[in-house]
Structure formats: structure tokens, C-alpha cells
Scaffold this motif. Structure first.
Motif, PDB file in Angstrom:
ATOM      1  N   THR A 138       0.818  -1.220   0.000  1.00 55.35           N
ATOM      2  CA  THR A 138       0.000   0.000   0.000  1.00 55.35           C
ATOM      3  C   THR A 138       0.849   1.266   0.000  1.00 55.35           C
ATOM      4  OG1 THR A 138      -0.183   0.028   2.408  1.00 55.35           O
ATOM      5  CG2 THR A 138      -1.913  -1.145   1.194  1.00 55.35           C
ATOM      6  N   PHE A 139       2.153   1.113  -0.084  1.00 49.80           N
ATOM      7  CA  PHE A 139       3.047   2.270  -0.067  1.00 49.80           C
ATOM      8  C   PHE A 139       3.670   2.534  -1.435  1.00 49.80           C
ATOM      9  CE2 PHE A 139       2.524   1.221   4.324  1.00 49.80           C
ATOM     10  CZ  PHE A 139       2.435   2.454   4.925  1.00 49.80           C
ATOM     11  N   THR A 140       2.887   2.332  -2.486  1.00 45.85           N
ATOM     12  CA  THR A 140       3.362   2.677  -3.826  1.00 45.85           C
ATOM     13  C   THR A 140       3.313   4.193  -3.983  1.00 45.85           C
ATOM     14  OG1 THR A 140       1.168   2.608  -4.845  1.00 45.85           O
ATOM     15  CG2 THR A 140       2.401   0.505  -4.737  1.00 45.85           C
ATOM     16  N   PRO A 141       4.119   4.749  -4.880  1.00 40.94           N
ATOM     17  CA  PRO A 141       4.059   6.200  -5.099  1.00 40.94           C
ATOM     18  C   PRO A 141       2.652   6.680  -5.467  1.00 40.94           C
ATOM     19  CG  PRO A 141       6.039   5.303  -6.104  1.00 40.94           C
ATOM     20  CD  PRO A 141       5.213   4.128  -5.637  1.00 40.94           C
ATOM     21  N   ALA A 142       1.934   5.906  -6.253  1.00 39.05           N
ATOM     22  CA  ALA A 142       0.585   6.321  -6.661  1.00 39.05           C
ATOM     23  C   ALA A 142      -0.355   6.399  -5.459  1.00 39.05           C
ATOM     24  CB  ALA A 142       0.026   5.359  -7.703  1.00 39.05           C
ATOM     25  N   ILE A 143      -0.294   5.420  -4.577  1.00 39.07           N
ATOM     26  CA  ILE A 143      -1.186   5.401  -3.412  1.00 39.07           C
ATOM     27  C   ILE A 143      -0.797   6.497  -2.428  1.00 39.07           C
ATOM     28  CG2 ILE A 143      -1.917   4.079  -1.383  1.00 39.07           C
ATOM     29  CD1 ILE A 143      -1.781   1.561  -3.170  1.00 39.07           C
ATOM     30  N   VAL A 144       0.491   6.623  -2.144  1.00 41.15           N
ATOM     31  CA  VAL A 144       0.940   7.669  -1.209  1.00 41.15           C
ATOM     32  C   VAL A 144       0.630   9.047  -1.787  1.00 41.15           C
ATOM     33  CG1 VAL A 144       2.949   8.685  -0.047  1.00 41.15           C
ATOM     34  CG2 VAL A 144       2.666   6.196  -0.120  1.00 41.15           C
ATOM     35  N   GLY A 145       0.803   9.210  -3.090  1.00 39.00           N
ATOM     36  CA  GLY A 145       0.464  10.481  -3.733  1.00 39.00           C
ATOM     37  C   GLY A 145      -1.017  10.798  -3.621  1.00 39.00           C
ATOM     38  N   GLN A 146      -1.864   9.785  -3.794  1.00 39.36           N
ATOM     39  CA  GLN A 146      -3.312   9.986  -3.664  1.00 39.36           C
ATOM     40  C   GLN A 146      -3.669  10.371  -2.230  1.00 39.36           C
ATOM     41  OE1 GLN A 146      -5.706   6.518  -4.569  1.00 39.36           O
ATOM     42  NE2 GLN A 146      -7.518   7.764  -4.957  1.00 39.36           N
ATOM     43  N   LEU A 147      -3.028   9.730  -1.280  1.00 45.56           N
ATOM     44  CA  LEU A 147      -3.272  10.072   0.127  1.00 45.56           C
ATOM     45  C   LEU A 147      -2.795  11.491   0.434  1.00 45.56           C
ATOM     46  CD1 LEU A 147      -2.267   6.693   1.805  1.00 45.56           C
ATOM     47  CD2 LEU A 147      -4.583   7.634   1.572  1.00 45.56           C
ATOM     48  N   ALA A 148      -1.642  11.876  -0.105  1.00 47.61           N
ATOM     49  CA  ALA A 148      -1.131  13.235   0.115  1.00 47.61           C
ATOM     50  C   ALA A 148      -2.081  14.268  -0.486  1.00 47.61           C
ATOM     51  CB  ALA A 148       0.263  13.382  -0.487  1.00 47.61           C
ATOM     52  N   LEU A 149      -2.583  13.992  -1.680  1.00 48.48           N
ATOM     53  CA  LEU A 149      -3.549  14.899  -2.306  1.00 48.48           C
ATOM     54  C   LEU A 149      -4.819  14.999  -1.461  1.00 48.48           C
ATOM     55  CD1 LEU A 149      -4.457  16.681  -4.667  1.00 48.48           C
ATOM     56  CD2 LEU A 149      -5.248  14.585  -5.820  1.00 48.48           C
ATOM     57  N   ASN A 150      -5.312  13.870  -0.984  1.00 49.24           N
ATOM     58  CA  ASN A 150      -6.497  13.848  -0.126  1.00 49.24           C
ATOM     59  C   ASN A 150      -6.272  14.712   1.123  1.00 49.24           C
ATOM     60  OD1 ASN A 150      -9.158  12.658   0.762  1.00 49.24           O
ATOM     61  ND2 ASN A 150      -7.863  11.804   2.371  1.00 49.24           N
ATOM     62  N   GLU A 151      -5.126  14.538   1.763  1.00 50.72           N
ATOM     63  CA  GLU A 151      -4.812  15.316   2.970  1.00 50.72           C
ATOM     64  C   GLU A 151      -4.746  16.817   2.653  1.00 50.72           C
ATOM     65  OE1 GLU A 151      -4.786  14.316   6.014  1.00 50.72           O
ATOM     66  OE2 GLU A 151      -4.371  12.172   5.948  1.00 50.72           O
ATOM     67  N   GLY A 152      -4.084  17.154   1.548  1.00 52.58           N
ATOM     68  CA  GLY A 152      -3.962  18.554   1.167  1.00 52.58           C
ATOM     69  C   GLY A 152      -5.303  19.196   0.868  1.00 52.58           C
ATOM     70  N   LEU A 153      -6.144  18.470   0.130  1.00 54.12           N
ATOM     71  CA  LEU A 153      -7.474  19.003  -0.178  1.00 54.12           C
ATOM     72  C   LEU A 153      -8.321  19.139   1.082  1.00 54.12           C
ATOM     73  CD1 LEU A 153      -8.239  17.076  -3.494  1.00 54.12           C
ATOM     74  CD2 LEU A 153      -7.659  19.516  -3.230  1.00 54.12           C
ATOM     75  N   TRP A 154      -8.220  18.181   1.971  1.00 54.03           N
ATOM     76  CA  TRP A 154      -8.968  18.261   3.229  1.00 54.03           C
ATOM     77  C   TRP A 154      -8.500  19.430   4.077  1.00 54.03           C
ATOM     78  CZ3 TRP A 154     -13.271  16.861   5.416  1.00 54.03           C
ATOM     79  CH2 TRP A 154     -13.990  15.799   4.863  1.00 54.03           C
ATOM     80  N   LEU A 155      -7.182  19.624   4.159  1.00 57.40           N
ATOM     81  CA  LEU A 155      -6.681  20.741   4.956  1.00 57.40           C
ATOM     82  C   LEU A 155      -7.150  22.060   4.350  1.00 57.40           C
ATOM     83  CD1 LEU A 155      -5.108  21.797   7.347  1.00 57.40           C
ATOM     84  CD2 LEU A 155      -3.024  21.669   5.950  1.00 57.40           C
ATOM     85  N   ALA A 156      -7.075  22.170   3.029  1.00 56.91           N
ATOM     86  CA  ALA A 156      -7.556  23.391   2.364  1.00 56.91           C
ATOM     87  C   ALA A 156      -9.045  23.591   2.639  1.00 56.91           C
ATOM     88  CB  ALA A 156      -7.289  23.317   0.862  1.00 56.91           C
ATOM     89  N   GLY A 157      -9.816  22.525   2.581  1.00 56.52           N
ATOM     90  CA  GLY A 157     -11.254  22.618   2.853  1.00 56.52           C
ATOM     91  C   GLY A 157     -11.554  23.014   4.288  1.00 56.52           C
ATOM     92  N   LEU A 158     -10.823  22.430   5.233  1.00 61.25           N
ATOM     93  CA  LEU A 158     -11.026  22.782   6.644  1.00 61.25           C
ATOM     94  C   LEU A 158     -10.618  24.233   6.911  1.00 61.25           C
ATOM     95  CD1 LEU A 158      -9.809  19.499   8.388  1.00 61.25           C
ATOM     96  CD2 LEU A 158     -12.151  20.392   8.361  1.00 61.25           C
ATOM     97  N   LEU A 159      -9.525  24.660   6.291  1.00 55.11           N
ATOM     98  CA  LEU A 159      -9.107  26.064   6.439  1.00 55.11           C
ATOM     99  C   LEU A 159     -10.135  27.010   5.836  1.00 55.11           C
ATOM    100  CD1 LEU A 159      -5.314  25.665   5.672  1.00 55.11           C
ATOM    101  CD2 LEU A 159      -6.283  26.534   7.814  1.00 55.11           C
ATOM    102  N   ALA A 160     -10.672  26.652   4.673  1.00 56.49           N
ATOM    103  CA  ALA A 160     -11.689  27.493   4.030  1.00 56.49           C
ATOM    104  C   ALA A 160     -12.959  27.543   4.874  1.00 56.49           C
ATOM    105  CB  ALA A 160     -11.997  26.968   2.626  1.00 56.49           C
TER     106      ALA A 160
END
Length: 181
Positions: A138-160
Motif C-alpha cells: 500500500t506504499f506505492t508512489p501512486a497510493i501515497v500520492g493519492q493520500l497526500a492529495l487527499n490530505e492537502g485538499l482536506w486541509l484546504a477545505g477545513l481552512l476554508a
């Protein structure tokens, strides 16, 4: 600060804490259980005092686990329970990293650094656990990248959401930097 202000600030902290946890857990249902553990940790560190930040992350993690095991059919196995505990530990590590970075103040660069470092610590801890329990696939670049994007979008959404609520009702949500004091 008088007693009334202290009580008001405490209620404000716990109300915002609940809002972060509920939004993240409800949203994770919509996003196929991609719970934004790091985004919750960074947002809690940026806006809540340490006790409330710890409680927020713990409640969000526990609700996620309850949702997974009770409603989503996660198997009640040592493997699944172990990963659940590892997620909780990694979430608390991300919170500790975010608190340490945001201790000197909250502004854009520090929030980004807290999010990146928190995500790195979170993933590193889970990667270490995967070496012991299994699950390195579960630690492929694609999966970790998707998780990082999810975290970033969530943080942006929570900040907004915090910014919108703060503009609509300034006394309703804590200011950024409240938790860094």
C-alpha cells in the motif's frame, strides 16, 4: 481574563473540536474512507490548545474505527485491529509534529511545513509498522500520492470552512494560531 471569558473560550474550543472531527469522519464516508488524519491533526494544532487538539484527533480516529468496524465491515482480526492502532499512533505523531512546528506561530509557510512534515511522519510510522505487520504494497508512489492529495485538499477545505465561519460569525471559531500558544 474573567471566568465568563474562560468558559466561553472553552466552549468555543470544544465546539470547533467537534466540528473538525464530525466533518472529517462524515467526509471520509463520502471519499471511500480516506480519512484525513493528518489534515485533522494540523487543523487541530493550528486552532486548538493541546488538550483539545489531542481529544479532537483521538475522537476523529475512534469514530473512524467505529465506522469501519461497525458499519463498513472491517474484519475483527489482529491484523485489522493492529492497523487501526497504528493509524491512531501515526495520527498522534502527526499532531505532535504539527504542534512543534506551529508553536512559534501560524502562517501559510508554517501550515504547509506542518502539513508536509506531519504527513511524512505519519507515513513513515505506518511504513515502519507495515514492515512488521505486512501491507507494504500500500506504499506505492501512486497510493501515497493519492493520500497526500487527499490530505492537502482536506486541509484546504477545513481552512476554508474555518475562514468562512470566522467571517460569518467571528466569535464562533477559534483564530488560526489559537492552538500554538
Amino acid at each position: 481574563m474573567n471566568d465568563r471569558n474562560v468558559q466561553r473560550e472553552g466552549a468555543l474550543q470544544w465546539g470547533w473540536s467537534a466540528a473538525i472531527a464530525v466533518a472529517a469522519v462524515a467526509g471520509s464516508v463520502v471519499t471511500a474512507c480516506m480519512m484525513p488524519f493528518v489534515a485533522v491533526a494540523v487543523m487541530a494544532a493550528a486552532t486548538l490548545r493541546a488538550p483539545q487538539a489531542v481529544a479532537t484527533v483521538a475522537v476523529a480516529w475512534a469514530a473512524n474505527q467505529l465506522l469501519g468496524f461497525a458499519l463498513m465491515g472491517y474484519p475483527m482480526t489482529d491484523y485489522a485491529l493492529g492497523w487501526g492502532l497504528a493509524l491512531g499512533a501515526a495520527s498522534m505523531a502527526a499532531l505532535g509534529i504539527a504542534i512543534a512546528i506551529l508553536r512559534r506561530g501560524v502562517w501559510d509557510a508554517r501550515l504547509v511545513l506542518a502539513a508536509l512534515a506531519g504527513f511524512g511522519g505519519f507515513e513513515l510510522l505506518l511504513y515502519g509498522y507495515a514492515h512488521l505487520a505486512g501491507g507494504l504494497g500500500t506504499f506505492t508512489p501512486a497510493i501515497v500520492g493519492q493520500l497526500a492529495l487527499n490530505e492537502g485538499l482536506w486541509l484546504a477545505g477545513l481552512l476554508a470552512a474555518r475562514a468562512l465561519l470566522h467571517r460569518a460569525a467571528p466569535g464562533l471559531v477559534p483564530a488560526l494560531g489559537m492552538g500554538a500558544r
